[in-house]
Design a protein around this motif. Structure first.
Motif, PDB file in Angstrom:
ATOM      1  N   LEU A 117       0.827  -1.218   0.000  1.00 11.07           N
ATOM      2  CA  LEU A 117       0.000   0.000   0.000  1.00 11.07           C
ATOM      3  C   LEU A 117       0.854   1.257   0.000  1.00 11.07           C
ATOM      4  CD1 LEU A 117      -2.843  -0.932   2.512  1.00 11.07           C
ATOM      5  CD2 LEU A 117      -3.084  -0.494   0.065  1.00 11.07           C
ATOM      6  N   SER A 118       2.018   1.181   0.653  1.00 11.79           N
ATOM      7  CA  SER A 118       2.865   2.371   0.722  1.00 11.79           C
ATOM      8  C   SER A 118       4.291   1.993   1.046  1.00 11.79           C
ATOM      9  CB  SER A 118       2.335   3.318   1.796  1.00 11.79           C
ATOM     10  OG  SER A 118       3.292   4.317   2.064  1.00 11.79           O
ATOM     11  N   ALA A 119       5.232   2.711   0.416  1.00 10.87           N
ATOM     12  CA  ALA A 119       6.649   2.465   0.693  1.00 10.87           C
ATOM     13  C   ALA A 119       6.946   2.765   2.161  1.00 10.87           C
ATOM     14  CB  ALA A 119       7.511   3.332  -0.210  1.00 10.87           C
ATOM     15  N   SER A 120       6.272   3.788   2.711  1.00 13.34           N
ATOM     16  CA  SER A 120       6.466   4.059   4.141  1.00 13.34           C
ATOM     17  C   SER A 120       5.342   3.362   4.890  1.00 13.34           C
ATOM     18  CB  SER A 120       6.484   5.555   4.423  1.00 13.34           C
ATOM     19  OG  SER A 120       5.290   6.134   3.965  1.00 13.34           O
ATOM     20  N   PHE A 121       5.514   2.062   5.071  1.00 14.79           N
ATOM     21  CA  PHE A 121       4.429   1.245   5.616  1.00 14.79           C
ATOM     22  C   PHE A 121       4.382   1.254   7.137  1.00 14.79           C
ATOM     23  CE2 PHE A 121       6.143  -2.666   7.491  1.00 14.79           C
ATOM     24  CZ  PHE A 121       7.486  -2.486   7.194  1.00 14.79           C
ATOM     25  N   VAL A 122       5.445   1.763   7.780  1.00 14.89           N
ATOM     26  CA  VAL A 122       5.490   1.716   9.247  1.00 14.89           C
ATOM     27  C   VAL A 122       4.291   2.424   9.892  1.00 14.89           C
ATOM     28  CG1 VAL A 122       6.786   2.549  11.258  1.00 14.89           C
ATOM     29  CG2 VAL A 122       7.920   1.163   9.519  1.00 14.89           C
ATOM     30  N   PRO A 123       3.978   3.670   9.455  1.00 15.37           N
ATOM     31  CA  PRO A 123       2.780   4.309  10.040  1.00 15.37           C
ATOM     32  C   PRO A 123       1.494   3.522   9.747  1.00 15.37           C
ATOM     33  CG  PRO A 123       3.965   5.851   8.596  1.00 15.37           C
ATOM     34  CD  PRO A 123       4.708   4.565   8.548  1.00 15.37           C
ATOM     35  N   LEU A 124       1.439   2.864   8.590  1.00 16.27           N
ATOM     36  CA  LEU A 124       0.230   2.083   8.274  1.00 16.27           C
ATOM     37  C   LEU A 124       0.117   0.898   9.238  1.00 16.27           C
ATOM     38  CD1 LEU A 124       0.076   1.999   4.367  1.00 16.27           C
ATOM     39  CD2 LEU A 124      -0.764   3.721   5.970  1.00 16.27           C
ATOM     40  N   LEU A 125       1.254   0.319   9.585  1.00 14.56           N
ATOM     41  CA  LEU A 125       1.239  -0.797  10.522  1.00 14.56           C
ATOM     42  C   LEU A 125       0.823  -0.321  11.919  1.00 14.56           C
ATOM     43  CD1 LEU A 125       3.944  -3.523  10.333  1.00 14.56           C
ATOM     44  CD2 LEU A 125       2.645  -3.119  12.392  1.00 14.56           C
ATOM     45  N   GLU A 126       1.386   0.816  12.340  1.00 11.86           N
ATOM     46  CA  GLU A 126       0.998   1.374  13.641  1.00 11.86           C
ATOM     47  C   GLU A 126      -0.511   1.619  13.689  1.00 11.86           C
ATOM     48  OE1 GLU A 126       5.067   4.036  14.044  1.00 11.86           O
ATOM     49  OE2 GLU A 126       3.144   5.048  14.160  1.00 11.86           O
ATOM     50  N   GLU A 127      -1.021   2.233  12.622  1.00 17.52           N
ATOM     51  CA  GLU A 127      -2.445   2.587  12.615  1.00 17.52           C
ATOM     52  C   GLU A 127      -3.337   1.357  12.498  1.00 17.52           C
ATOM     53  OE1 GLU A 127      -3.405   5.541  13.551  1.00 17.52           O
ATOM     54  OE2 GLU A 127      -1.314   6.158  13.593  1.00 17.52           O
ATOM     55  N   SER A 128      -2.856   0.307  11.814  1.00 16.47           N
ATOM     56  CA  SER A 128      -3.638  -0.938  11.745  1.00 16.47           C
ATOM     57  C   SER A 128      -3.853  -1.492  13.144  1.00 16.47           C
ATOM     58  CB  SER A 128      -2.922  -2.029  10.941  1.00 16.47           C
ATOM     59  OG  SER A 128      -2.601  -1.570   9.678  1.00 16.47           O
ATOM     60  N   VAL A 129      -2.776  -1.533  13.902  1.00 19.78           N
ATOM     61  CA  VAL A 129      -2.850  -2.102  15.250  1.00 19.78           C
ATOM     62  C   VAL A 129      -3.698  -1.208  16.150  1.00 19.78           C
ATOM     63  CG1 VAL A 129      -1.490  -2.654  17.310  1.00 19.78           C
ATOM     64  CG2 VAL A 129      -0.676  -3.347  15.046  1.00 19.78           C
ATOM     65  N   CYS A 130      -3.421   0.089  16.078  1.00 15.61           N
ATOM     66  CA  CYS A 130      -4.141   1.035  16.928  1.00 15.61           C
ATOM     67  C   CYS A 130      -5.637   1.000  16.587  1.00 15.61           C
ATOM     68  CB  CYS A 130      -3.557   2.434  16.723  1.00 15.61           C
ATOM     69  SG  CYS A 130      -4.074   3.613  17.960  1.00 15.61           S
ATOM     70  N   GLY A 131      -5.953   1.042  15.292  1.00 14.00           N
ATOM     71  CA  GLY A 131      -7.354   1.034  14.853  1.00 14.00           C
ATOM     72  C   GLY A 131      -8.066  -0.247  15.254  1.00 14.00           C
ATOM     73  N   ALA A 132      -7.373  -1.383  15.101  1.00  8.12           N
ATOM     74  CA  ALA A 132      -7.990  -2.672  15.450  1.00  8.12           C
ATOM     75  C   ALA A 132      -8.360  -2.694  16.935  1.00  8.12           C
ATOM     76  CB  ALA A 132      -7.035  -3.814  15.121  1.00  8.12           C
TER      77      ALA A 132
END
Ligand code: BES
Ligand code: ZN
Ligand code: ZN
Length: 500
Positions: A117-132
């Motif tokens: 989804l994005s080259a800078s996937f770290v924030p997406l991973l953080e938000e996946s966990v936080c959102g879940a």
């Protein structure tokens, strides 16, 4: 819900469902190459063809029940060009919510899907966990689950191909989890009924978390507040049988004892009846969350201590219950703050600024702060101006404004800057005291901010966040049920983390 990790690639992965976040017009089966090995049936599942992946759409696809991962829960992200942390946060919340509705025990997210989804996937991973985690939140301390409420999903795994979970994946997941747990702590506090959570009870909770997370906690009781001269805060509590408290939490890494601290101050009115200027009864119960600012500060402090933030940070929670008892403050009273300034009280419902001004003055006297950020459910006027999705920001410091606006937006807490309009300062003139605590109704949020500014010394950088309206949702969202949302918690954590 626990956050776990699985490694070794798809052959070893196992969960009740795989979560896939899909961009509009794209095929769920193409979300990541691991699907070929793990869920090849998805390529031929007829129902997949009908899934359009518009933002928020959710669909469940079933493989054979005996498979290690027998289901796929797909959530639409909307257009690929518009995919950001907010879209992923919401998608994760929705996906896990569907898993819970289905009574599932576990779910996994393939990390490569986020990388695609994005080259800078770290924030997406953080938000996946936080959102879940936030999507599963409900305040159940005082009730049992209803017949149609399912128990929480027990664990969510981040699934990787490597034998050992990569460091960045591990760190991002733990960060998202830490933030979410802090936000949930803030929500719990603000959802707690006011007969249970009063100033002394909040002080006890702060001390308990102080011990658990390693924060130096000091509580000023009524006698100590009198000694310190905090008569503005005390005045707010006078009408209540529950006495006022000032709670102070300090996080100080070794070697930073002499640093000028970042100070967070949160309005801690555990219930706001309005006092003698009593509020109308409609929705008065939501005034149990008039300590949302204090909740955000306390919760942020626990997260900063937990992650050993390399900065000296102090949290202050001026707490009182605003009640119309026989000793209550009245319009016309004049009281002194702990810096000696006299304040004329005109409307007892404008109590928050009285609590805050003493905390600001006390902080300046005691800690020589570098920066003060206060956060408060301060004015109905701010809610009228900005609605319930964006909170007010007041500061004359451009760098601080930029930090708050950008860090807030990144974590889904939106702020909009309003002016500390100098011309309105004269509206706070009093004939009997150094300052009146309010001005005319028009520009009410600005007048409240200008009153606070009067207590801020010129050498101190300061910002005021008015979260009235944003701290509470009246309609369920993907990330929160009806009630307190913990607004501002993550912004404060980010400010301390990234520096201001
Ligand atoms: N706690 C309220 C502000 C508030 C209103 C928060 C609605 C959340 C939702 C605050 O103490 C208050 O009552 N402010 C008054 C001030 C006025 C009397 C100058 C207000 O906004 O009406
Ligand atoms: Zn009030
Ligand atoms: Zn209030």
């Amino acid at each position: 819900m626990d956050i776990r990790f699985q490694g070794h690639g798809p052959a070893q992965w196992k969960a009740d469902a795989m979560l896939l976040f899909i961009c509009k017009g794209e095929d769920p089966a193409a979300a990541c190459k691991e699907i070929e090995e793990m869920a090849p049936w998805l390529f031929i599942a007829p129902a997949v063809r009908d899934f359009t992946a518009t933002s928020g759409a959710v669909a469940v696809f079933h493989g054979h029940p005996s498979l290690a991962v027998p289901r796929v829960v797909a959530v639409g992200l909307g257009e690929r060009s518009a995919v950001d942390a907010a879209a992923v946060r919401k998608a994760a919340a929705k996906a896990v919510e569907r898993c819970r509705e289905l009574g599932l025990v576990s779910a996994l997210i393939p990390v490569t899907m986020l990388q695609n989804l994005s080259a800078s996937f770290v924030p997406l991973l953080e938000e996946s966990v936080c959102g879940a985690l936030l999507g599963q939140y409900r305040y159940t301390a005082l009730r049992s689950l209803t017949a149609d409420e399912k128990p929480d999903v027990q664990w969510l795994a981040l699934a990787c191909n490597e034998e050992y979970v990569p460091d960045d994946v591990h760190k991002a997941a733990r960060k998202g989890e830490r933030d979410a747990r802090a936000v949930m702590r803030a929500r719990d506090l603000a959802n707690t009924p006011p007969n249970i959570l009063y100033p002394a009870a909040l002080a006890e909770q702060a001390c308990a978390w102080g011990r658990e997370f390693g924060l130096r906690t000091t509580v000023l009781d009524k006698a100590a507040l009198e000694e310190a001269g905090c008569h503005c805060l005390l005045a707010v509590g006078e009408g209540s049988a529950r006495e006022a408290r000032m709670i102070i939490l300090e996080h100080c890494p070794k070697g930073h004892e002499d640093d000028a601290p970042l100070v967070f101050i949160g309005k801690g009115i555990t219930f706001d009846t309005g006092g003698i200027c009593i509020k109308p009864p409609q929705n008065m119960h939501t005034m149990k969350s008039d300590m949302s600012g204090a909740a955000a500060v306390l919760a942020a402090m626990t997260a900063l201590a937990e992650e050993e933030c390399p900065r000296r940070v102090i949290g202050m929670l001026p707490c009182a219950e605003n009640m119309p008892g026989g000793k209550a403050m009245r319009p016309g009273d004049v009281v002194r703050a702990c810096n000696g300034k006299s304040v004329e009280i005109l409307n007892t419902d404008a109590e928050g600024r009285l609590a805050l001004c003493d905390a600001i003055a006390y902080a300046e006297k005691t800690f020589q702060p570098a920066v003060i950020v206060d956060i408060a459910t301060l004015t109905g006027a701010c809610m009228v101006a900005l609605g319930q999705e964006v909170a007010g920001l007041f500061t004359d410091d451009a760098a601080l404004a930029h930090a708050i606006l950008s860090r807030g937006a990144a974590v889904g807490e939106n702020f909009w800057q309003l002016p500390l309009w100098q011309g309105y300062e004269e509206n706070l003139k009093s004939d009997v005291a150094d300052i009146a605590h309010m001005g005319p109704r028009e520009g009410g949020a600005i007048h409240a901010a200008l009153f606070l500014k009067y207590f801020v010394e010129a050498t101190v950088r300061w910002a005021h966040l008015d979260i009235a309206g944003t701290d509470w949702v009246f309609k369920k969202t993907a990330l929160s049920p009806v009630g307190a949302v913990g607004y501002g918690t993550r912004t404060l954590i980010e400010l301390a983390r990234t520096g201001v």
